[in-house]
Design an enzyme around this catalytic site. Structure first.
Site, PDB file in Angstrom:
ATOM      1  CB  SER A 173      -0.840  -0.002   1.198  1.00  0.00           C
ATOM      2  OG  SER A 173      -1.522   1.282   1.333  1.00  0.00           O
ATOM      3  CE1 TYR A 186      -4.429  -1.796   5.343  1.00  0.00           C
ATOM      4  CE2 TYR A 186      -3.569   0.164   4.546  1.00  0.00           C
ATOM      5  CZ  TYR A 186      -3.829  -1.075   4.230  1.00  0.00           C
ATOM      6  OH  TYR A 186      -4.104  -1.422   3.102  1.00  0.00           O
TER       7      TYR A 186
END
Length: 310
Positions: A173, A186
């Site tokens: 990501s 995250y």
């Protein structure tokens, strides 16, 4: 070699690689043939995982689908067969459970063969600010987004190195490259996944296993349903990405042995700026790009969804 010779070698090769990059702007690299490869995709029951399976379907590969959603995998299996896949296998597997990963991996090796293209796609996001996130959710985030990569590599990398042939793909990501407000666990899990993938890639090169390729994918928010309600401050600069576009780019990166794929392309410039600016300037850039805005409302629907990637 002495210092001067090694320094000269680095300068000469850097010039060569820059020239090679310029040439590739006009003459794209040829796609490699993946016919006969065994492709394993985690989180294949929906989202990007399903789309990747569909893109691989007509390429003559054997598809191995992993997910914890039986119905999702059955639907993916049906879709890929409609698109031309003739060898499709699916297995229930909780990638956060090391023993289960090893058990199912052994079953895959017995029933299908040695995986030669491994795509670590499964991921979760809690969407809680750090102090609001329960310890159990933080641990789960790391178990799925980071530690699962360790276990799948341990299971399938030995055969790749023995054959000096294979491809490791990490769907990470952009949040693994730059911190985002409200996504501490995250971001940390994705930073770790990228660091892990980079380190293993260097180990492979250091041991002469240059036939095992690696690709690290770092996209911005993808419109998979996981991010319903999320907005981007500057859509022209950082658009919410179309899933089909992302899947096509990932397949292209795999077929051309591209090591890093950042999406959208403006991420290359943004990350370059972030790494070259002083902290106050970087924080100013983050505020400008919307990284300080509270994203919590974007993730409320998906706190317990275990297999969708960013």
């Amino acid at each position: 070699m002495n210092f001067l010779m090694e320094t000269l070698q680095v300068i000469v090769m850097s010039i060569y690689y820059n020239m090679e990059a310029v040439v590739r702007l006009f003459i794209p690299p040829k796609n490699k043939n993946v016919t006969g490869e065994i492709v394993l995709i985690t989180g294949a029951g929906s989202g990007i995982g399903r789309l990747l399976a569909e893109k691989f379907a007509p390429l003559g590969v054997s598809l191995v689908l992993w997910d914890i959603n039986q119905e999702g995998m059955e639907e993916t299996s049906r879709l890929v067969q409609e698109k031309g896949a003739t060898k499709v296998h699916y297995y229930l597997c909780d990638c956060s459970d090391k023993s289960e990963v090893y058990r199912v991996a052994d079953k895959v090796k017995r029933e299908v063969g040695d995986v030669s293209i491994l795509i670590n796609n499964a991921g979760i996001v809690t969407g809680r600010k750090f102090m609001d996130a329960p310890d159990s959710l933080i641990e789960k985030t790391f178990e799925v987004n980071t530690m699962a990569h360790f276990w799948t590599y341990k299971a399938f990398l030995p055969a790749m190195t023995a054959n000096n042939h294979g491809h490791l793909v990490s769907i990470a990501s952009s949040a693994g490259l730059i911190g985002v407000n409200g996504l501490a666990d995250y971001c940390a899990s994705k930073f770790a996944a990228i660091g892990f993938a980079e380190s293993v890639a260097l180990e492979l090169l250091a041991t002469g296993k240059d036939g095992v390729k690696t690709t690290i994918v770092c996209p911005f928010f993808i419109n998979t349903g996981m991010f319903d309600g999320c907005n981007t401050k500057w859509p022209l600069l950082l658009p919410i990405l179309d899933p089909d576009y992302v899947a096509n780019k990932i397949i292209e990166a795999i077929l051309t042995d591209q090591v890093y794929l950042l999406l959208p392309r403006t991420m290359y410039f943004i990350i370059g700026l972030k790494n070259s600016l002083r902290w106050k300037q970087a924080a100013l850039l983050g505020k400008y790009l919307g990284a300080f805005e509270n994203p919590e409302h974007c993730y409320q629907k998906v706190i317990n969804v275990p297999t969708l990637p960013m």
